[in-house]
Design a protein around this motif. Structure first.
Motif, PDB file in Angstrom:
ATOM      1  N   ILE B  16       0.856  -1.202   0.000  1.00 38.54           N
ATOM      2  CA  ILE B  16       0.000   0.000   0.000  1.00 38.54           C
ATOM      3  C   ILE B  16       0.886   1.245   0.000  1.00 38.54           C
ATOM      4  O   ILE B  16       0.639   2.199  -0.748  1.00 38.54           O
ATOM      5  CB  ILE B  16      -0.947  -0.002   1.216  1.00 38.54           C
ATOM      6  N   GLY B  18       3.919   1.362  -1.136  1.00 42.27           N
ATOM      7  CA  GLY B  18       4.528   1.391  -2.463  1.00 42.27           C
ATOM      8  C   GLY B  18       3.609   2.019  -3.509  1.00 42.27           C
ATOM      9  O   GLY B  18       4.041   2.850  -4.318  1.00 42.27           O
ATOM     10  N   LEU B  19       2.343   1.625  -3.470  1.00 40.96           N
ATOM     11  CA  LEU B  19       1.385   2.178  -4.439  1.00 40.96           C
ATOM     12  C   LEU B  19       1.177   3.678  -4.199  1.00 40.96           C
ATOM     13  O   LEU B  19       1.114   4.463  -5.147  1.00 40.96           O
ATOM     14  CB  LEU B  19       0.036   1.441  -4.329  1.00 40.96           C
ATOM     15  N   LEU B  20       1.102   4.057  -2.921  1.00 37.35           N
ATOM     16  CA  LEU B  20       0.946   5.477  -2.587  1.00 37.35           C
ATOM     17  C   LEU B  20       2.147   6.276  -3.073  1.00 37.35           C
ATOM     18  O   LEU B  20       2.009   7.378  -3.614  1.00 37.35           O
ATOM     19  CB  LEU B  20       0.812   5.652  -1.070  1.00 37.35           C
ATOM     20  N   MET B  22       4.019   5.558  -5.595  1.00 39.41           N
ATOM     21  CA  MET B  22       3.902   5.685  -7.064  1.00 39.41           C
ATOM     22  C   MET B  22       3.009   6.862  -7.423  1.00 39.41           C
ATOM     23  O   MET B  22       3.337   7.662  -8.304  1.00 39.41           O
ATOM     24  CB  MET B  22       3.265   4.419  -7.653  1.00 39.41           C
ATOM     25  N   VAL B  23       1.864   6.940  -6.757  1.00 38.07           N
ATOM     26  CA  VAL B  23       0.889   7.998  -7.052  1.00 38.07           C
ATOM     27  C   VAL B  23       1.474   9.371  -6.718  1.00 38.07           C
ATOM     28  O   VAL B  23       1.392  10.306  -7.522  1.00 38.07           O
ATOM     29  CB  VAL B  23      -0.417   7.762  -6.266  1.00 38.07           C
TER      30      VAL B  23
END
Lengths: 384, 164
Positions: B16, B18-20, B22-23
């Motif tokens: 989570i 990691g995805l944040l 990226m964004v």
């Protein structure tokens, strides 16, 4: 239930069970709570249809959904699944945990795809997958069974190879044989990873994943080498570019590491050490041949393929896996058949040639089927 | 809480984060830097892995990768200059940071200059009309370029849209 009745009847007829024991077993099985498979089947079908409907609705209106809504919903789903995974880990249902874990991993991959699409991010697919593998490595370590690590290590192997091939081929003009370097090295990395990661309790599931890929990957490498050596090649570059030299060095280091591992493992018998050392040596020679050899008679790579397959078959004799041994013997038989057709290619197209080829196949297959056990026993005696 | 539970929580939270990241990284790139619009030309391949996207290249970059030095370089810099309120690609340098106002950093793949911006995801129903517009040289790409030459795609611009 019918299976139990049939089996117990057969055991009773062979004198393995008495009549009273059979009755007790059947009575015990009858009293077990049954599983309403039909009901579960329909419920699953219903859930699937609803799920497909939701996906179809979202897909049809995808462009109308604002990017912020897409992102927020995605994070809510991932967070929700993560929480559910944690909740399941506190219960004792390992299969349910594993299934939800796998679904969460797929959802994370889909989220990376969504973010890439929303923000129009560039780059190669392998970059996204390798980042995904890095993010999810600790999660994969929590798996109880092997299919999640198998999926994760499979992705890492495929896209790791692609990344390495891209690194070697900086301007797109590299010889295709240089791609054998990552392919060869990948197998060595699998072997090393399956041993080293096994030392630590937390990473044992990853070790299992790598271990399961060693044989299929090894067979793919042997096939790739066989095909590569069947082609005549012209080299446009020599082995002087930095990425190539670095890759070749890494490959050499990995080979030495595996050789050292074989030599220093105390639990391996001297016979097994000799077997694995010979396998590694022939593998390394095959690699050199594949990368830099030119105008080699086709019988040389064919012979090396057969020797390698034979050595792998001996490994399965040592670890007592007769089915895998039979599979390898069949592959050796197939390779002999290919040699036969390569040598007698044009003759095989005539009527007489086809009859002879068919007889060779029948006789060969029969001989292999009848003598597999004998060959295996002989090999076992030889390796004692 | 046991070590195992802490470990599991860390393992679940890491993706989570990691995805944040990226964004946030992608969003910061869109907020900073200079907005430039450059003409493009392209085609529409399909890729199972990358979804449905338009692939294109920047116009007037044909000569960038023709020299032997550029063809083997991993760092090629495309200079951008502003002329009549429009950004145009002027010169290029290999392995040397240029002194121009703005530049895009890329590399040469065979004879094509690639900066990681040569792809734009499009809705399936609009793909054909957008592809046709690109073939008629009616397309441009809006980029956000930072001071290190890293370009991020903002939007696809069609001068005479055919899908209305």
């Amino acid at each position: 239930m019918a299976n139990i009745k049939k089996l117990t009847m057969q055991w009773q007829e062979q004198g393995l069970l008495s009549h009273e024991q059979r009755e007790k077993i059947i009575d015990y099985e009858n009293r077990k709570p049954g599983t309403a498979w039909v009901l579960y089947g329909f419920l699953t079908l219903g859930v699937l249809v609803v799920g497909i409907g939701i996906i179809a609705l979202i897909a049809a209106n995808w462009d109308l959904i604002p990017k912020t809504v897409k992102l927020c919903n995605d994070f809510v789903i991932v967070a929700g699944l993560s929480f559910y995974t944690y909740w399941l880990s506190q219960r004792c249902s390992k299969i349910a945990y594993e299934s939800v874990l796998f679904f969460l991993l797929l959802m994370i991959l889909a989220s990376i795809g969504l973010i890439t699409q929303i923000y129009q991010l560039g780059g190669e697919p392998y970059q996204a997958i390798l980042m995904y593998c890095l993010m999810t490595a600790p999660l994969v370590c929590t798996a109880n069974f092997s299919w999640v690590p198998l999926y994760w290590t499979g992705l890492l192997i495929i896209f790791g190879n692609q990344a390495w091939m891209d690194y070697i081929d900086i301007n797109g003009w590299g010889s295709p044989n240089y791609y054998l370097i990552p392919l060869f090295s990948g197998l060595l990395i699998c072997v090393i990873a399956s041993r080293v990661l096994h030392w630590f309790l937390a990473t044992r599931s990853l070790a299992e994943g790598f271990k399961h890929w060693v044989l299929p990957y090894g067979l793919i490498v042997i096939l790739a080498m066989d095909l590569a050596n069947g082609e005549s090649r012209n080299f446009s570059h020599t082995l002087t570019s930095t990425p190539l030299l670095f890759s070749a060095t890494v490959n050499l280091v990995l080979t030495i590491a595996v050789a050292a591992g074989i030599a220093l493992t105390p639990l391996l018998s001297s016979t097994r050490k000799a077997l694995y050392s010979l396998l590694l040596l022939i593998y390394f020679c095959y690699e050199i041949l594949g990368i830099v050899g030119q105008h080699i008679p086709s019988v040389v790579p064919a012979s090396l393929t057969i020797i390698l397959l034979g050595l792998i078959a001996l490994h399965f004799v040592v670890i007592e896996k007769p089915r895998m041994f039979s599979l390898l013997i069949s592959l050796i038989g197939l390779r002999f058949l290919i040699i036969y057709f390569q040598v007698f290619g044009s003759l095989a197209r005539t009527g007489v040639g086809l009859i002879i080829s068919g007889l060779v196949i029948i006789v060969g297959a029969t001989l292999i089927a009848k003598n597999t056990d004998r060959i295996r026993r002989f090999a076992q005696e030889m390796l004692k | 809480m046991t070590k195992k539970k802490y470990g599991l929580i860390f393992a679940l939270v890491l993706p989570i984060i990691g995805l944040l990241a990226m964004v946030i990284n992608a969003q910061i790139r869109l907020w900073t830097g200079t907005t430039v619009v450059l003409p493009i030309e392209g085609y529409d391949p399909r890729s199972l892995l990358s979804g449905h996207y338009l692939a294109y290249r920047l116009v007037n970059t044909d000569n960038v990768c023709k020299s032997p030095t550029a063809a083997q370089a991993n760092d090629v810099y495309l200079c951008l200059e502003q002329k009549n309120n429009q950004w145009v690609a002027t010169t290029y340098l290999v392995r040397t940071l240029p002194q121009c106002t703005l530049y895009i950093k890329g590399k040469c793949e065979r004879t094509n200059f690639m900066a990681g911006i040569e792809r734009y995801y499009v809705p399936e129903q609009k793909a054909r009309s957008l592809e046709a517009a690109l073939r008629q040289h009616q397309g441009a790409i809006e980029l956000q370029v930072d001071k290190h030459g890293k370009a991020t795609v903002r939007d696809l611009v069609i001068v005479n849209p055919q899908d209305n």
